[in-house]
Each structure stands twice: as structure tokens, then as C-alpha cells.
Design an enzyme around this catalytic site. Structure first.
Site, PDB file in Angstrom:
ATOM      1  N   CYS A 136     -28.067  -5.324-110.526  1.00  0.00           N
ATOM      2  CA  CYS A 136     -27.849  -4.581-109.295  1.00  0.00           C
ATOM      3  C   CYS A 136     -27.517  -3.126-109.589  1.00  0.00           C
ATOM      4  O   CYS A 136     -27.504  -2.685-110.737  1.00  0.00           O
ATOM      5  CB  CYS A 136     -26.702  -5.211-108.508  1.00  0.00           C
ATOM      6  SG  CYS A 136     -26.861  -6.999-108.287  1.00  0.00           S
TER       7      CYS A 136
ATOM      8  N   ILE B  62     -30.440 -12.855-108.795  1.00  0.00           N
ATOM      9  CA  ILE B  62     -30.711 -13.641-110.002  1.00  0.00           C
ATOM     10  C   ILE B  62     -30.045 -15.012-109.904  1.00  0.00           C
ATOM     11  O   ILE B  62     -30.664 -16.041-110.160  1.00  0.00           O
ATOM     12  CB  ILE B  62     -30.192 -12.909-111.259  1.00  0.00           C
ATOM     13  CG1 ILE B  62     -30.820 -11.505-111.361  1.00  0.00           C
ATOM     14  CG2 ILE B  62     -30.478 -13.738-112.513  1.00  0.00           C
ATOM     15  CD1 ILE B  62     -32.315 -11.493-111.566  1.00  0.00           C
TER      16      ILE B  62
ATOM     17  N   GLY C 218     -34.623  -8.444-128.124  1.00  0.00           N
ATOM     18  CA  GLY C 218     -34.019  -8.554-129.452  1.00  0.00           C
ATOM     19  C   GLY C 218     -33.225  -7.336-129.855  1.00  0.00           C
ATOM     20  O   GLY C 218     -32.940  -7.151-131.052  1.00  0.00           O
TER      21      GLY C 218
ATOM     22  N   ASN D 298     -22.297  -5.259-110.817  1.00  0.00           N
ATOM     23  CA  ASN D 298     -23.638  -5.157-111.404  1.00  0.00           C
ATOM     24  C   ASN D 298     -23.604  -5.905-112.727  1.00  0.00           C
ATOM     25  O   ASN D 298     -22.808  -5.569-113.604  1.00  0.00           O
ATOM     26  CB  ASN D 298     -23.993  -3.680-111.639  1.00  0.00           C
ATOM     27  CG  ASN D 298     -25.181  -3.502-112.569  1.00  0.00           C
ATOM     28  OD1 ASN D 298     -26.057  -4.343-112.654  1.00  0.00           O
ATOM     29  ND2 ASN D 298     -25.204  -2.381-113.282  1.00  0.00           N
ATOM     30  N   GLY D 299     -24.457  -6.925-112.882  1.00  0.00           N
ATOM     31  CA  GLY D 299     -24.513  -7.611-114.162  1.00  0.00           C
ATOM     32  C   GLY D 299     -24.587  -9.117-114.021  1.00  0.00           C
ATOM     33  O   GLY D 299     -24.932  -9.649-112.963  1.00  0.00           O
ATOM     34  N   GLU D 300     -24.258  -9.783-115.109  1.00  0.00           N
ATOM     35  CA  GLU D 300     -24.256 -11.239-115.149  1.00  0.00           C
ATOM     36  C   GLU D 300     -23.060 -11.709-115.979  1.00  0.00           C
ATOM     37  O   GLU D 300     -22.790 -11.164-117.051  1.00  0.00           O
ATOM     38  CB  GLU D 300     -25.535 -11.785-115.800  1.00  0.00           C
ATOM     39  CG  GLU D 300     -26.830 -11.387-115.106  1.00  0.00           C
ATOM     40  CD  GLU D 300     -27.035 -12.065-113.767  1.00  0.00           C
ATOM     41  OE1 GLU D 300     -26.340 -13.079-113.491  1.00  0.00           O
ATOM     42  OE2 GLU D 300     -27.885 -11.589-112.994  1.00  0.00           O
TER      43      GLU D 300
ATOM     44  N   ASP E 171     -21.869 -15.585-109.608  1.00  0.00           N
ATOM     45  CA  ASP E 171     -20.846 -15.207-110.578  1.00  0.00           C
ATOM     46  C   ASP E 171     -19.900 -14.158-110.007  1.00  0.00           C
ATOM     47  O   ASP E 171     -18.761 -14.030-110.459  1.00  0.00           O
ATOM     48  CB  ASP E 171     -21.476 -14.719-111.891  1.00  0.00           C
ATOM     49  CG  ASP E 171     -22.543 -13.661-111.692  1.00  0.00           C
ATOM     50  OD1 ASP E 171     -22.891 -13.353-110.534  1.00  0.00           O
ATOM     51  OD2 ASP E 171     -23.046 -13.133-112.705  1.00  0.00           O
TER      52      ASP E 171
ATOM     53  N   ARG F 296     -28.835  -5.152-104.464  1.00  0.00           N
ATOM     54  CA  ARG F 296     -28.855  -6.445-105.135  1.00  0.00           C
ATOM     55  C   ARG F 296     -30.256  -6.838-105.603  1.00  0.00           C
ATOM     56  O   ARG F 296     -31.214  -6.802-104.826  1.00  0.00           O
ATOM     57  CB  ARG F 296     -28.323  -7.522-104.182  1.00  0.00           C
ATOM     58  CG  ARG F 296     -28.237  -8.912-104.816  1.00  0.00           C
ATOM     59  CD  ARG F 296     -27.806  -9.933-103.790  1.00  0.00           C
ATOM     60  NE  ARG F 296     -27.644 -11.261-104.389  1.00  0.00           N
ATOM     61  CZ  ARG F 296     -27.611 -12.388-103.701  1.00  0.00           C
ATOM     62  NH1 ARG F 296     -27.723 -12.365-102.387  1.00  0.00           N
ATOM     63  NH2 ARG F 296     -27.469 -13.551-104.323  1.00  0.00           N
TER      64      ARG F 296
END
Length: 645
Positions: A2, A52, A375, A75-77, A102, A49
Site C-alpha cells: 500500500c 493482498i 533474491g 503499508n506492508g505485510e 494483518d 490499498r
């Protein structure tokens, strides 16, 4: 993923102002948006938003805690948020859950444990703003390593913040001038290092920190900033408790990586991974595929130019692992079309030219995915950059030479064109075709003229425009993390010192910034399993000989990878994720570059001294020197300046 923004002003806020700030972040979150102001109109939060987890309206933000005390824009996970819910429920601190986002979990944790204690429990990447009605305190927080951005500062007496600078610039009356001292740092590193921003009175919140500002104290412009996690402490604790047994170390490394990848492979939307065929991305995809019952979606891009195309390696790895592989062929015209968008995409001068292929591969992935694993950070954690195992070797052979003789040696090395060094590199390595080493040799050659120790050599290798060039008119010195000797005190291995510095500076300021903007510019969430803080902490328990061995980096990571992918599919000279920008500046980009580097224009704008720029430009055009990074740094500033004026 977000975008967040907001402002705090005792003079009062207008909802439309917060809404305008929020709208600038639409691409970071095209699925939903919201704005909240408190009854007094002094604090406002905005949110865009990208859905996810929990795609329902229960995930709408800004979100209020069940107790009514806190409001959050997030903002994030948080990958372990279900575990946090279980802990809250076991302790009797859980509210009646409205959904399964979350963000709701975070709010419940903050209400029960406080913000710092919640973040110490959280595994994830994030930036957030939390307003406490009871104490009238605004808190901003950023994840441990700096995957998600967060700017803050003062505009027209208000305290403003946001995921990108464009949100702050949208606040009414924004007129903060360019900070020339910071501009000089940008030309040194090709990116603006935290905690600075390109504008005066605007800053980046540093990773692993919480900023707290009480409404009544905002006039003092002195918010409290405290770390809740310290990377330097992690380094020292890890090195004090090394895992010396190889078998134990490799088993534990595979386990912790699998754990991180499994956690980051959870989403309510399509998910896949980037795959270049190199060690880092191949390791992520291999462990990801080993835990998936379906073929993983993988993405790569290929180039027609010799020495830049790694797509055959990616395809070979994908074929062995059985992924559903997607390859996009990129021609010069495709890459050139991205260049006009870079200044708005990055929103602050930024000059890592791999931003172009990064954006292109993100755009390709977005056609099928909403989330992609990468990665990134394998080099910094496991010793992958060439400078880690070349630096000591070079200095042991040349450090004893008196400085005047080293200066002559450097001049002699720079006397061969980059193309000549590329051909020499191919002959020395036994590789077919061209090995791109010319630009690295030229950079080393110029470093040898000035360095007086191994740490100096490192600083020269990460510096593009040296301060002695007097490039920025009216600029003075500013301290950075590289000037703080206490950070590396007691760390005897130069390789580990470089890895520490890179993780504190190059990784968040360049690599993670590059990926965040390239991906969020087309509404793609990227996740970095190597930056699960448990992986970071484990990596620093590995002794140096498990990272660098026989002149090659990432030894331990390679051993894990070889359990899944044959060694012959991986081993080849290390190459960056690059494109032939230097060649294009002499060809299809020449007219565009010439206009931005025009001497009269530079003089009129008044920021840069034209003389060293014009010299570098003429030397580059002649082919005698490869000044691609230096020139790209100037060009990206000029393009940004043009778009922001």
C-alpha cells in the site's frame, strides 16, 4: 502492499489536502483508498490499498482498533500475523476479529503490548503511522532493514509524512528547497542516503526505528526516534556465537530459508518469483518450488546485446525445477521507452541504471501476478559482491606500493579502454565472448590513486563522483554511516566490515529503493525472503570461511542450492542486472543526454559545475573511459529537476 500518508498540524487540516496527498500514491494501492481526520482536524491519515490479505472491506484503512484508542495507516505485510493472533487469544487480549487482515492483528498487538513490543514480535516488511487518541501521539515505524519507504518532515509548519516524496509535495504550500549538501551525497552514492532526502526539512525514517511526536511538542521539531531492532547489535551477537560445524550450518541455513519462503508464499492473490538463473534467485525459486504442489510462476527478461543476456541460464534452471517459466525479450526501444518515466517513478534523484530492467521485469510479472518473491540481499548477507573477495587480494598486492607509484599504475590501467579490459577479462577467465570488467577496472584504477588502506578502497569503490570533483556548487560535507568508525569497531575481517556497511547503506538506499519503486509503480508487491530478520540474524552466525571460500562468495548458500540444481547450471562469472546504458549514451540516447548535459543549461540552473561533467562526457563519447555511472547520475538528477520544476 500500500501507500500511506498524512499530516499533523495544530493550525488545523483540510480533508481535501489529505485526500490530494493520498491520491498521489494511487499506483501503490489501486484497489481501495481512505482518509481519516480526528474531530479536532489536527491529525489526518491517508491510505491507498493493494489488497493482498483479506480482500474484503474488513481490510479497509485507515483502520481503528477495537478499543477505539488507536488509528493506523499501514503499508506492508506481517507474515506471522496468525501466530500473533494466537498469542493474543491465548493471553485473553484478542478482540472480536472483524476480518483476517494483518493490519487488524497489528492494532490488537499495539493495544495489548505497545508498538515497540509488537514490532519486535512481527516478522515482515512495513511502514506505518499510528495515532494514539489518549496520549495525542503520532508514531511512525519502519521495518528492520528498510524494505518499505517512509519520508517525514515539515511543510508550512505542519508535520507531514508519506511513502513517497510526491505525497509530501502535494501538501498545500510545499516549497522546500533542494538541499545542496544532500545533493553532493547523491552524486557520491548515486542515491540519497538515509536519513536525508533531497529536500531541506524532509527526511527518511531509518530502518528499525520508531519516531514519536506528541501533538503539543511538534513546534519544537524534535521528534523522538528510537530503534526497536539494531542490525549492528545483530552482527556483533552473531559473530560472538558462530556456527563452526559445516554440516550443522548448512542444515540450519536450509531450514531457516525454507521457513522464510513458506511464510512469504502466503497470499490471497496470484504469487510467483523473479528468476535470473543466478545463485540468489535460483535458491529462492528452488526452495519455493520444493514446498509447492504446483509449478511456481517464474519471470525473467532477455536482451539481444552480448554480455547482458542471462535468460538462457534462467530458462535452464526453470526447466530443471519444473517452474512455469515466463520470458520477455527486451529490445533497446523497450528499455529506452522507460527512461522518460523514471523521474516520476523514483520521485527523488536515483541513478542505479538497473532500475530500467527491474521495472521491465516487474511489469512483465504484473501481467500474471500481484506478488513476486526476489533474491535481493543474498550478496550482502552471504558475501557475494566481487569487492568482498577482490578487495583484500588487491590491497595485499598493491597496498605496499608507495602512493606516487600507485598513482602511476592507476593511470596506466585507465589508459586501456573499457572494451580492451573486457576482452582481456574474457581471455583470463577462459570465457567465451566478452566478460564485462572494463568499468570495474577503470573504477579501481582511479581508486588506487587516492586510497591509503583497505577501508579507503571500499569507500572508493562505492563512490562515483568523489568530493574532490567540486561538482555541486555551494555544497558542504554531511556525515553518513560510512564515516562512523564505531559501527565496525572490533570487526577484524575487512570482508565483514564491507558486508555490514553495504547492509546499512547500499542495500536500503539503492537496492530496496530500486525494487520498491519499480514494482509499486505498476502495483506489484515484491517480497524478499533473505530479509526475514531470522535469516539475517542466522547469516551473521556463519564464519567468513562459510561465506567466501577459494575466491568465491556465497559458499554456504551455493551448497544448499546444489541440493536442488546441478552446479553446472549455476557456475559462471558474476554479472549484475544491467543493460548497455554506456553504449546507448554514445548511440540512441546521445541526443537526449546532450540536451540535459548542455553547458549553458547547467550554468543557468546553478546546481552543478559544468566543467567536470563536460570532461567526463567527452571522454565517454571517445570510448577511452567508461563514465556510465557518473553520467547516469547527472542525467537522472537533470531529468528529475526538469520534471519537478
Amino acid at each position: 502492499m500500500c501507500g500511506i500518508t498524512g499530516a499533523l498540524s495544530l493550525d488545523g487540516l483540510v480533508e481535501q489536502s489529505i485526500r490530494r496527498m493520498t491520491d498521489t500514491l494511487f499506483l501503490r494501492g489501486p484497489d481501495d483508498g481512505g482518509v481519516w481526520l480526528n474531530a479536532a482536524g489536527e491529525i489526518g491519515l491517508g491510505h491507498r490499498r493493494l489488497s493482498i490479505l483479506d480482500l474484503s472491506p474488513a481490510g479497509h484503512q485507515p483502520m481503528h482498533s477495537a478499543c477505539g484508542r488507536f488509528v493506523i495507516a499501514f503499508n506492508g505485510e506481517v507474515y506471522n500475523h496468525l501466530d500473533l493472533r494466537t498469542e493474543l487469544e491465548s493471553a485473553g487480549d484478542a478482540p472480536s476479529w472483524r476480518g483476517h487482515s494483518d493490519t487488524e492483528t497489528l492494532l490488537a498487538g499495539i493495544a495489548a503490548w505497545g508498538l515497540a513490543a509488537t514490532l519486535k514480535r512481527a516478522v515482515g516488511m512495513f511502514a506505518m503511522a499510528v495515532w494514539d487518541h489518549q496520549t495525542r501521539t503520532l508514531q511512525l515505524a519502519r521495518d528492520r532493514i528498510g524494505e518499505k519507504p517512509l519520508y517525514y518532515g515539515w511543510v508550512q509548519g505542519a508535520f507531514v509524512f508519506g511513502s513517497e516524496l510526491k505525497a509530501l509535495r502535494a501538501y498545500p504550500g510545499f516549497d522546500n528547497p533542494i538541499d545542496r549538501d544532500v545533493l553532493a551525497l547523491y552524486f557520491q552514492f548515486c542515491a540519497v542516503p538515509a536519513p536525508y532526502s533531497i529536500y531541506k526539512d524532509v527526511f527518511k525514517l531509518e530502518p528499525g526505528c520508531i519516531l514519536s511526536l506528541q501533538a503539543e511538542c511538534m513546534v519544537a521539531r524534535n521528534p523522538a526516534i528510537e530503534p526497536y531492532w539494531s542490525f549492528v547489535d545483530v552482527v556483533r551477537k552473531g559473530m560472538a556465537a558462530p556456527i563452526d560445524d559445516e554440516h550443522t550450518a548448512l542444515e540450519a541455513l536450509e531450514s531457516v530459508l525454507k521457513q522464510a519462503i513458506a511464510a512469504q508464499s502466503v497470499a490471497d492473490v496470484p504469487l510467483g518469483a523473479f528468476l535470473s538463473g543466478g545463485v540468489d534467485s535460483s535458491a529462492i525459486v528452488a526452495l519455493m518450488q520444493s514446498q509447492s504442489s504446483r509449478p511456481v510462476q517464474t519471470f525473467t527478461i532477455g536482451f539481444d546485446e552480448a554480455g547482458f543476456d542471462e535468460s538462457p541460464y534462467a530458462m535452464a534452471v526453470a526447466g530443471h525445477l519444473g517452474t512455469e517459466h515466463n520470458e520477455l525479450r527486451v529490445r533497446a526501444s523497450d528499455a529506452l521507452a522507460v527512461i522518460p518515466t523514471l523521474s516520476s517513478l523514483y520521485d527523488e534523484p536515483f541513478a542505479d541504471s538497473s532500475q530500467i530492467p527491474t521495472h521491465i521485469v516487474c511489469r512483465a510479472a504484473r501481467t500474471k501476478l500481484t506478488v513476486a518473491l526476489s533474491g535481493d540481499a543474498g550478496d550482502e548477507l552471504f558475501g557475494g559482491y566481487n569487492r568482498y573477495f577482490w578487495g583484500r587480494r588487491i590491497w595485499s598486492r598493491m597496498g605496499w606500493i608507495p602512493l606516487p607509484l600507485r598513482q602511476k599504475l592507476g593511470s596506466a590501467m585507465a589508459g586501456f579502454s573499457p572494451d580492451s579490459w573486457d576482452r582481456i577479462g574474457g581471455l583470463l577467465s577462459g570465457a567465451r565472448g566478452v566478460v564485462r570488467m572494463g568499468d570495474k577496472v577503470h573504477k579501481l584504477a582511479h581508486g588506487l590513486k587516492t586510497v591509503r588502506g583497505l577501508d579507503d578502497l571500499y569507500r572508493s569503490l562505492v563512490t562515483e563522483w568523489p568530493s574532490t570533483s567540486k561538482l555541486v556548487i555551494g555544497a558542504g560535507p554531511l556525515p553518513t554511516r560510512l564515516d562512523d568508525a564505531t559501527l565496525v569497531a572490533g570487526i577484524n575481517d575487512s570482508e565483514h566490515r564491507m558486508m555490514l556497511w553495504d547492509t546499512l547503506t547500499y542495500l536500503p538506499d539503492d537496492i530496496l529503493t530500486k525494487v520498491d519503486r519499480a514494482a509499486m509503480g505498476i502495483s506489484l508487491e515484491t517480497r524478499v525472503p533473505f530479509l526475514d530478520h531470522r535469516v539475517v540474524e542466522f547469516a551473521w552466525r556463519l564464519p567468513l570461511n562459510l561465506k567466501i571460500r577459494n575466491g568465491q562468495g556465497k559458499w554456504a548458500l551455493r551448497q544448499v542450492l546444489y541440493k536442488y540444481v546441478p552446479q553446472e547450471l549455476i557456475e559462471r562469472p558474476k554479472a549484475g542486472f544491467g543493460i548497455p546504458v554506456g553504449e546507448w549514451l554514445r548511440g540512441p540516447l546521445r541526443e537526449w543526454a546532450e540536451a540535459l548535459l548542455d553547458e549553458e543549461r547547467l550554468s543557468r540552473e546553478g546546481y552543478l559545475n559544468p566543467a567536470p561533467i563536460r570532461l567526463a562526457w567527452s571522454q565517454h563519447l571517445s570510448g577511452r573511459h567508461d563514465w556510465t555511472p557518473r553520467l547516469w547520475c547527472v542525467l537522472m538528477f537533470q531529468a528529475w529537476l526538469e520534471s519537478s520544476s
